[in-house]
Scaffold this motif. Sequence first.
Motif, PDB file in Angstrom:
ATOM      1  N   ILE A   1      56.682 -12.923 129.645  1.00 53.97           N
ATOM      2  CA  ILE A   1      57.315 -12.747 128.424  1.00 53.97           C
ATOM      3  C   ILE A   1      56.180 -11.852 127.463  1.00 53.97           C
ATOM      4  N   ASN A   2      55.662 -11.561 128.802  1.00 55.59           N
ATOM      5  CA  ASN A   2      54.522 -10.222 128.230  1.00 55.59           C
ATOM      6  C   ASN A   2      53.375 -10.206 127.492  1.00 55.59           C
ATOM      7  N   LYS A   3      53.551 -11.128 127.041  1.00 49.90           N
ATOM      8  CA  LYS A   3      52.445 -11.593 124.677  1.00 49.90           C
ATOM      9  C   LYS A   3      53.050 -11.701 124.113  1.00 49.90           C
ATOM     10  N   TYR A   4      55.088 -11.919 124.410  1.00 51.50           N
ATOM     11  CA  TYR A   4      55.685 -11.113 122.841  1.00 51.50           C
ATOM     12  C   TYR A   4      56.088 -12.598 122.743  1.00 51.50           C
ATOM     13  N   LEU A   5      54.657 -13.020 121.922  1.00 51.86           N
ATOM     14  CA  LEU A   5      54.759 -14.660 121.279  1.00 51.86           C
ATOM     15  C   LEU A   5      54.298 -14.348 120.177  1.00 51.86           C
ATOM     16  N   ASN A   6      54.916 -15.047 118.825  1.00 48.41           N
ATOM     17  CA  ASN A   6      54.625 -15.686 118.057  1.00 48.41           C
ATOM     18  C   ASN A   6      54.590 -16.861 117.364  1.00 48.41           C
ATOM     19  N   TRP A   7      53.321 -17.494 116.692  1.00 47.77           N
ATOM     20  CA  TRP A   7      53.524 -18.528 116.444  1.00 47.77           C
ATOM     21  C   TRP A   7      53.898 -18.963 114.919  1.00 47.77           C
ATOM     22  N   TYR A   8      54.262 -20.088 114.564  1.00 48.81           N
ATOM     23  CA  TYR A   8      54.972 -19.812 112.590  1.00 48.81           C
ATOM     24  C   TYR A   8      54.576 -21.469 112.738  1.00 48.81           C
ATOM     25  N   GLN A   9      54.135 -21.466 110.552  1.00 45.54           N
ATOM     26  CA  GLN A   9      54.147 -22.750 110.623  1.00 45.54           C
ATOM     27  C   GLN A   9      54.955 -23.318 109.873  1.00 45.54           C
ATOM     28  N   GLN A  10      56.283 -24.156 109.440  1.00 41.36           N
ATOM     29  CA  GLN A  10      56.739 -24.728 108.540  1.00 41.36           C
ATOM     30  C   GLN A  10      56.539 -26.123 108.100  1.00 41.36           C
ATOM     31  N   LYS A  11      56.516 -25.511 105.908  1.00 41.61           N
ATOM     32  CA  LYS A  11      56.015 -27.149 105.773  1.00 41.61           C
ATOM     33  C   LYS A  11      57.680 -27.520 105.374  1.00 41.61           C
TER      34      LYS A  11
ATOM     35  N   GLY B   1      60.706 -28.425 103.998  1.00 38.76           N
ATOM     36  CA  GLY B   1      61.650 -27.884 102.520  1.00 38.76           C
ATOM     37  C   GLY B   1      61.069 -26.406 102.424  1.00 38.76           C
ATOM     38  N   GLU B   2      60.492 -25.425 103.209  1.00 43.98           N
ATOM     39  CA  GLU B   2      60.576 -24.299 103.225  1.00 43.98           C
ATOM     40  C   GLU B   2      60.629 -23.302 104.311  1.00 43.98           C
ATOM     41  N   ALA B   3      60.685 -21.913 104.373  1.00 39.76           N
ATOM     42  CA  ALA B   3      60.498 -21.299 105.598  1.00 39.76           C
ATOM     43  C   ALA B   3      59.403 -21.596 106.195  1.00 39.76           C
ATOM     44  N   PRO B   4      59.618 -20.761 107.350  1.00 36.63           N
ATOM     45  CA  PRO B   4      58.891 -20.618 108.171  1.00 36.63           C
ATOM     46  C   PRO B   4      57.824 -19.303 107.720  1.00 36.63           C
ATOM     47  N   LYS B   5      56.774 -19.905 108.829  1.00 38.50           N
ATOM     48  CA  LYS B   5      55.592 -18.620 108.051  1.00 38.50           C
ATOM     49  C   LYS B   5      54.602 -18.539 109.203  1.00 38.50           C
ATOM     50  N   ARG B   6      54.890 -17.297 109.089  1.00 35.35           N
ATOM     51  CA  ARG B   6      54.165 -16.541 110.784  1.00 35.35           C
ATOM     52  C   ARG B   6      52.230 -16.179 110.134  1.00 35.35           C
ATOM     53  N   LEU B   7      51.869 -17.531 111.440  1.00 37.55           N
ATOM     54  CA  LEU B   7      50.193 -17.307 111.470  1.00 37.55           C
ATOM     55  C   LEU B   7      50.003 -16.447 112.561  1.00 37.55           C
ATOM     56  N   ILE B   8      50.363 -15.862 113.982  1.00 29.34           N
ATOM     57  CA  ILE B   8      49.831 -16.023 114.426  1.00 29.34           C
ATOM     58  C   ILE B   8      51.139 -14.301 115.126  1.00 29.34           C
ATOM     59  N   TYR B   9      50.706 -12.992 115.244  1.00 28.12           N
ATOM     60  CA  TYR B   9      51.839 -12.055 116.632  1.00 28.12           C
ATOM     61  C   TYR B   9      51.383 -11.646 117.648  1.00 28.12           C
ATOM     62  N   ASN B  10      51.883 -11.414 118.673  1.00 27.92           N
ATOM     63  CA  ASN B  10      51.527 -10.677 119.859  1.00 27.92           C
ATOM     64  C   ASN B  10      50.431 -11.912 120.441  1.00 27.92           C
ATOM     65  N   THR B  11      50.669 -12.670 120.627  1.00 27.86           N
ATOM     66  CA  THR B  11      50.088 -13.956 121.514  1.00 27.86           C
ATOM     67  C   THR B  11      48.843 -14.175 120.291  1.00 27.86           C
ATOM     68  N   ASN B  12      47.786 -13.203 119.843  1.00 31.20           N
ATOM     69  CA  ASN B  12      46.447 -13.998 119.501  1.00 31.20           C
ATOM     70  C   ASN B  12      45.966 -12.731 118.744  1.00 31.20           C
TER      71      ASN B  12
ATOM     72  N   TYR C   1      69.032 -17.767 107.455  1.00 29.55           N
ATOM     73  CA  TYR C   1      67.638 -17.294 106.453  1.00 29.55           C
ATOM     74  C   TYR C   1      68.014 -16.184 107.616  1.00 29.55           C
ATOM     75  N   CYS C   2      67.567 -14.996 106.223  1.00 26.17           N
ATOM     76  CA  CYS C   2      67.676 -13.396 106.557  1.00 26.17           C
ATOM     77  C   CYS C   2      66.309 -13.445 107.065  1.00 26.17           C
TER      78      CYS C   2
ATOM     79  N   GLY D   1      58.538  -6.976 114.767  1.00 22.81           N
ATOM     80  CA  GLY D   1      58.583  -7.209 116.250  1.00 22.81           C
ATOM     81  C   GLY D   1      58.203  -8.654 115.725  1.00 22.81           C
ATOM     82  N   GLY D   2      59.557  -9.918 115.640  1.00 25.79           N
ATOM     83  CA  GLY D   2      59.847 -10.980 115.313  1.00 25.79           C
ATOM     84  C   GLY D   2      60.319 -11.551 113.607  1.00 25.79           C
ATOM     85  N   PRO D   3      60.861 -12.041 113.519  1.00 25.72           N
ATOM     86  CA  PRO D   3      60.775 -12.396 112.120  1.00 25.72           C
ATOM     87  C   PRO D   3      59.437 -11.771 111.320  1.00 25.72           C
ATOM     88  N   GLY D   4      59.011 -11.298 110.180  1.00 25.45           N
ATOM     89  CA  GLY D   4      57.920 -11.382 109.420  1.00 25.45           C
ATOM     90  C   GLY D   4      58.285 -11.557 108.324  1.00 25.45           C
ATOM     91  N   TYR D   5      59.218 -11.435 107.482  1.00 23.69           N
ATOM     92  CA  TYR D   5      59.173 -11.957 106.265  1.00 23.69           C
ATOM     93  C   TYR D   5      60.697 -12.549 106.901  1.00 23.69           C
TER      94      TYR D   5
END
Lengths: 106, 115
Positions: free
Chosen positions: A29-39, A41-52, B94-95, B100-104
């Motif tokens: 996937i050529n480092k096109y990788l994100n990480w999300y945290q989800q608490k 009852g909440e929507a996911p929140k992005r922690l890391i984009y583009n691998t690092n 969700y929307c 570069g992936g879902p940012g918001y």
Amino acid sequence: DIQMTQSPSFLSASVGDRVTINCKASQNINKYLNWYQQKLGEAPKRLIYNTNSLQTGIPSRFSGSGSGTDYTLTISSLQPEDVATYFCQQYNSWWTFGGGTKLELK
Amino acid sequence: QVQLKESGPGLVQPSETLSLTCTVSGFSLTSYSVSWVRQPSGKGPEWMGRMWYDGDTAYNSALKSRLSISRDTSKNQVFLKMNSLQTDDTGTYYCTRDDGGPGYWGQGVMVTVSS
């Protein structure tokens, strides 16, 4: 379609522990990788984009690494507020998400 | 600031059509693409489809036959319609803004498919 396999699916750790979560893609996937945290009852929140790359406002104890098909999220010193479910997500070809890793305090 | 908010019915009958609206603020739909992502309870999210900034659309191949995404740029809204709903379509919808992936992400809307 690219499949994303996360491990472990469940993790129990103590405050201060170093925590590692793994994500394996079914193809390069050529480092096109994100990480999300989800608490709860909440929507996911992005922690890391583009691998690092750390998202603005995210504590530096979070870091990402990897290449090709294998990627890792590391929390260097676990804090109580890090209890959550974590997802990886690839955007090399459309989007697919991992099944999640539920992290709890021991 | 960037905001997205989903709205729509919380309960849909099996075999009926789901209609959801995503209202955005803080950015233009002609500059950013918006995707719909759903998440069954206790499972990982699933990308459903995208409204590109230029008005084109793209769909998850698994949902393509049932799904339609459209927009009204004058109202800053993106719409989702999915027909022939079944119980395994239950989850939070969700929307998201594409960065570069879902940012918001919006807050999500819980949809239950049940008679």
